[in-house]
Design an enzyme around this catalytic site. Structure first.
Site, PDB file in Angstrom:
ATOM      1  N   TRP A 156       3.135 -18.319  80.399  1.00  0.00           N
ATOM      2  CA  TRP A 156       3.101 -19.752  80.670  1.00  0.00           C
ATOM      3  C   TRP A 156       2.588 -20.574  79.483  1.00  0.00           C
ATOM      4  CZ3 TRP A 156      -1.721 -21.276  79.602  1.00  0.00           C
ATOM      5  CH2 TRP A 156      -2.727 -20.304  79.688  1.00  0.00           C
ATOM      6  N   ASN A 157       1.963 -19.932  78.475  1.00  0.00           N
ATOM      7  CA  ASN A 157       1.254 -20.756  77.474  1.00  0.00           C
ATOM      8  C   ASN A 157       2.182 -21.414  76.453  1.00  0.00           C
ATOM      9  OD1 ASN A 157       1.751 -18.336  76.212  1.00  0.00           O
ATOM     10  ND2 ASN A 157      -0.208 -18.226  75.171  1.00  0.00           N
ATOM     11  N   LYS A 180      12.871 -13.528  83.140  1.00  0.00           N
ATOM     12  CA  LYS A 180      11.921 -13.836  84.226  1.00  0.00           C
ATOM     13  C   LYS A 180      10.794 -14.656  83.604  1.00  0.00           C
ATOM     14  CE  LYS A 180       8.368 -12.912  85.850  1.00  0.00           C
ATOM     15  NZ  LYS A 180       7.193 -13.841  85.987  1.00  0.00           N
ATOM     16  N   PRO A 181      10.829 -15.978  83.792  1.00  0.00           N
ATOM     17  CA  PRO A 181       9.749 -16.800  83.216  1.00  0.00           C
ATOM     18  C   PRO A 181       8.485 -16.691  84.059  1.00  0.00           C
ATOM     19  CG  PRO A 181      11.281 -18.189  84.434  1.00  0.00           C
ATOM     20  CD  PRO A 181      11.817 -16.783  84.533  1.00  0.00           C
ATOM     21  N   ALA A 182       7.353 -17.093  83.476  1.00  0.00           N
ATOM     22  CA  ALA A 182       6.096 -17.120  84.228  1.00  0.00           C
ATOM     23  C   ALA A 182       6.248 -18.037  85.432  1.00  0.00           C
ATOM     24  CB  ALA A 182       4.973 -17.618  83.328  1.00  0.00           C
ATOM     25  N   GLY A 234       2.705 -11.239  76.825  1.00  0.00           N
ATOM     26  CA  GLY A 234       1.685 -11.428  77.853  1.00  0.00           C
ATOM     27  C   GLY A 234       0.495 -10.534  77.579  1.00  0.00           C
ATOM     28  N   SER A 235      -0.180 -10.154  78.628  1.00  0.00           N
ATOM     29  CA  SER A 235      -1.426  -9.403  78.461  1.00  0.00           C
ATOM     30  C   SER A 235      -1.166  -7.938  78.113  1.00  0.00           C
ATOM     31  CB  SER A 235      -2.233  -9.480  79.756  1.00  0.00           C
ATOM     32  OG  SER A 235      -1.486  -8.907  80.802  1.00  0.00           O
ATOM     33  N   GLU A 256       4.574  -8.213  72.885  1.00  0.00           N
ATOM     34  CA  GLU A 256       3.695  -9.119  72.134  1.00  0.00           C
ATOM     35  C   GLU A 256       2.510  -9.375  73.050  1.00  0.00           C
ATOM     36  OE1 GLU A 256       1.727 -11.751  71.026  1.00  0.00           O
ATOM     37  OE2 GLU A 256       3.313 -13.247  71.244  1.00  0.00           O
ATOM     38  N   LEU A 257       1.399  -8.671  72.767  1.00  0.00           N
ATOM     39  CA  LEU A 257       0.313  -8.594  73.750  1.00  0.00           C
ATOM     40  C   LEU A 257      -0.918  -9.368  73.287  1.00  0.00           C
ATOM     41  CD1 LEU A 257       0.887  -4.805  74.530  1.00  0.00           C
ATOM     42  CD2 LEU A 257       1.930  -6.793  75.634  1.00  0.00           C
ATOM     43  N   CYS A 290      -2.232 -16.423  71.974  1.00  0.00           N
ATOM     44  CA  CYS A 290      -2.633 -15.061  71.623  1.00  0.00           C
ATOM     45  C   CYS A 290      -3.092 -14.972  70.175  1.00  0.00           C
ATOM     46  CB  CYS A 290      -1.508 -14.089  71.917  1.00  0.00           C
ATOM     47  SG  CYS A 290       0.033 -14.647  71.235  1.00  0.00           S
ATOM     48  N   GLU A 387     -10.606 -11.012  75.013  1.00  0.00           N
ATOM     49  CA  GLU A 387      -9.989 -12.274  74.624  1.00  0.00           C
ATOM     50  C   GLU A 387     -10.446 -13.344  75.624  1.00  0.00           C
ATOM     51  OE1 GLU A 387      -5.713 -12.062  75.016  1.00  0.00           O
ATOM     52  OE2 GLU A 387      -5.440 -13.245  73.195  1.00  0.00           O
TER      53      GLU A 387
HETATM   54  P1  ADP Z   1      -1.180 -14.116  81.275  1.00  0.00           P
HETATM   55  O1  ADP Z   1      -2.629 -13.773  81.344  1.00  0.00           O
HETATM   56  O2  ADP Z   1      -0.743 -14.781  80.035  1.00  0.00           O
HETATM   57  O3  ADP Z   1      -0.663 -14.760  82.516  1.00  0.00           O
HETATM   58  P2  ADP Z   1       0.289 -11.804  82.092  1.00  0.00           P
HETATM   59  O4  ADP Z   1       0.539 -10.567  81.335  1.00  0.00           O
HETATM   60  O5  ADP Z   1      -0.415 -11.694  83.396  1.00  0.00           O
HETATM   61  O6  ADP Z   1      -0.498 -12.733  81.082  1.00  0.00           O
HETATM   62  O7  ADP Z   1       1.622 -12.604  82.346  1.00  0.00           O
HETATM   63  C1  ADP Z   1       2.666 -12.751  81.412  1.00  0.00           C
HETATM   64  C2  ADP Z   1       3.996 -12.645  82.122  1.00  0.00           C
HETATM   65  O8  ADP Z   1       4.058 -11.385  82.767  1.00  0.00           O
HETATM   66  C3  ADP Z   1       4.222 -13.677  83.229  1.00  0.00           C
HETATM   67  O9  ADP Z   1       5.613 -13.967  83.287  1.00  0.00           O
HETATM   68  C4  ADP Z   1       3.795 -12.942  84.477  1.00  0.00           C
HETATM   69  O10 ADP Z   1       4.434 -13.471  85.619  1.00  0.00           O
HETATM   70  C5  ADP Z   1       4.322 -11.568  84.142  1.00  0.00           C
HETATM   71  N1  ADP Z   1       3.670 -10.450  84.855  1.00  0.00           N
HETATM   72  C6  ADP Z   1       2.447 -10.388  85.411  1.00  0.00           C
HETATM   73  N2  ADP Z   1       2.228  -9.173  85.954  1.00  0.00           N
HETATM   74  C7  ADP Z   1       3.341  -8.446  85.727  1.00  0.00           C
HETATM   75  C8  ADP Z   1       3.753  -7.103  86.022  1.00  0.00           C
HETATM   76  N3  ADP Z   1       2.951  -6.239  86.660  1.00  0.00           N
HETATM   77  N4  ADP Z   1       4.988  -6.710  85.628  1.00  0.00           N
HETATM   78  C9  ADP Z   1       5.789  -7.551  84.965  1.00  0.00           C
HETATM   79  N5  ADP Z   1       5.476  -8.810  84.651  1.00  0.00           N
HETATM   80  C10 ADP Z   1       4.263  -9.259  85.020  1.00  0.00           C
END
Ligand code: ADP
Length: 488
Positions: A156-157, A180-182, A234-235, A256-257, A290, A387
């Site tokens: 989402w950022n 699949k967007p946030a 994402g994370s 990209e974590l 990030c 972080e």
């Molecule tokens: P953030 O802390 O930036 O929200 P996330 O890794 O939780 O980081 O989310 C980044 C993306 O990954 C978002 O699109 C979120 O919906 C998606 N996401 C979260 N959990 C999962 C999962 N278990 N499998 C796949 N995508 C996920």
């Protein structure tokens, strides 16, 4: 089924060129994090619909990869022009969905569009090789072919740029995509799809599946053999899940974590430049990128001067709703994230850190938080390892260059790092010693479409942007042509 096409706001998913509601009729809400206003309800697809989107992308794959690179490039250029044409609307949508100041959102749209422009150009340059042969009757060639259907998962950022940075190279290389967007920011993604439709991309090449159940969509991308590559931003925790779940089909992965970026200020740094860069690197997007600095490592001789200049400037940052043109810092995305920021500060203060400015929720309420600077931070505090993803600058102290390098590298992460010094010898020594994918040297903002963005260690795999970025969406094929006769 289809919605009016008069603007870029869409609340249905986009599959095979059709705007689609969930068969179940389910929708999920989208909120403005600054005001908590309900903005829209978006189609909440179930797994069968996600599987259908993947099958549709597969159906379009063969014909899309057969489209000449020059034609794919032309479509991407048209999309670039449309993104620029709708710059203001797209930026407003970004601010509404994720809260960042409108000036930053406009910057994001330009940055996001630049990936589409860059990869439109790169589409024509996926060159092969002719390798000198060890045998006279053979010729050895190398071609790069599209990897196939790509599953893209974005955060989402940067609701716009994280998408263009993936679809740009994927489409340029000849891959079809399911995005699949946030779920916090689906409208920006659907707006890009609306513009791609207008640009004339064939149905099925770009598909957007909106869902409130990210883990199940992620699992489907991993377990469905039709998806040949997953690109995720994402994370690190979710990156690990995707890597594990992709093992069965040995999928190509770009991850990209998370990061834990050090920002090293040496005694011989230009103080004013270091402070200005520190603010840019730390407080943009309310500290929620990030590559935002997570740890300021400051040498003894400049520590007090840096701390006082930084905290004075940070104390003057204007906090408010992103759509107000004077705002320099918007809200934190949600209360869960705010609680993490507060817990990092509380932990540090309890272990001896001093709050130089900020340190508590902002008087505006909601998830607004005071831009914060902490002094006397040490490595026993949780802010050292995790972080924070919020507007907090923790200042650590060091004495020698070796100590700074050791502190900087003492983390599982390796995304961005920064160093400030006017000494050219030190610049080279430290840059080469930092275990990071990116190093900003006397520079706090390093992202650009022309450079390879990405991390090492637990910060991920692969690179986005630059001429390297498109290769991550291709497979190498070696052709050996034998039995060639020397005379006829
Ligand atoms: P953030 O802390 O930036 O929200 P996330 O890794 O939780 O980081 O989310 C980044 C993306 O990954 C978002 O699109 C979120 O919906 C998606 N996401 C979260 N959990 C999962 C999962 N278990 N499998 C796949 N995508 C996920």
């Amino acid at each position: 089924m289809s919605e009016p096409q008069s603007n870029i706001i869409r609340t249905q998913a986009y599959i095979g060129g059709v705007w689609t509601d969930a068969a179940s009729g389910k929708r999920f809400p989208v909120y403005d994090p600054a005001s908590n206003d309900h903005i829209a309800d978006v189609a909440d697809l179930d797994l069968d619909e996600v599987r259908h989107a993947i099958a549709v992308a597969q159906g379009a794959q063969k014909s899309w990869q057969a489209v000449p690179a020059k034609t794919r490039a032309a479509l991407l250029k048209d999309l670039y022009a449309l993104l620029k044409e709708h710059r203001e609307e797209l930026a407003e949508l970004v601010t509404r969905e994720c809260g960042k100041p409108i000036r930053e959102a406009l910057g994001e749209i330009d940055y996001g569009a630049s990936f589409i422009e860059w990869f439109a150009e790169e589409a024509k340059r996926v060159y092969g090789e002719l390798i000198p042969t060890p045998a006279a009757d053979r010729r050895i060639l190398v071609v790069h072919q599209p990897v196939g259907v790509c599953g893209l998962i974005t955060p989402w950022n940067f609701p716009n740029a994280m998408i263009t940075r993936k679809i740009g190279p994927a489409l340029a290389a000849g891959c079809t995509v399911v995005l699949k967007p946030a779920d916090e920011t689906p409208l920006s993604a659907l707006a890009i799809a609306a513009l791609a439709e207008k640009a004339g991309f064939p149905p099925g090449v770009i598909n957007v599946v909106t869902s409130s159940n990210a883990p199940s969509v992620g699992a489907e991308f991993c377990r469905n053999p039709t998806v040949r590559k997953i690109s995720f931003t994402g994370s690190t925790a979710v990156g690990r899940i995707l890597m594990r779940d992709s093992a069965e089909h040995i999928k190509k992965l770009s991850l990209e974590l998370g990061g834990n970026a050090p920002f090293i200020v040496f005694d011989d740094a230009n103080l004013d430049k270091a402070v200005a860069a520190a603010i840019a690197s730390k407080y943009r997007n309310t500290g929620q990128t990030c590559v935002c600095t997570n740890r300021f490592l400051v040498q003894d001789g400049i520590y007090d001067a840096f701390a006082s200049k930084l905290s004075e400037a940070v104390g003057q940052l204007n906090v408010g709703h992103g759509l107000d043109g004077t705002t320099e810092q918007g809200p934190i995305i949600n209360t869960r994230s705010l609680r993490k920021v507060q817990s990092h500060i509380d932990d540090a203060v309890q272990k001896g850190a001093r709050v130089l400015t900020g340190g508590k929720p902002h008087a505006l309420g909601g998830t607004f938080y005071e831009p914060t600077v902490l002094a006397d931070v040490n490595t026993h505090m949780s802010i050292t390892r995790e972080e924070t993803f919020g507007p907090v600058a923790p200042l650590f102290r060091f004495t020698t260059e070796e100590e700074a390098i050791a502190m900087a590298n003492d983390t599982e992460f390796g995304l961005a790092s920064y160093l400030f010094t006017e000494n050219i010898h030190r610049i080279w020594r430290v840059s080469e010693a930092l275990e990071y994918g990116m190093v900003g040297i006397n520079e706090g903002i390093i992202s650009t479409e022309v450079a390879p963005f990405g991390g090492i260690k637990a910060s991920g795999l692969g690179r986005e942007g630059s001429h390297h970025g498109i290769k991550d969406y291709t497979e190498i094929k070696y052709l050996c042509m034998g039995g060639l006769e020397e005379s006829n």
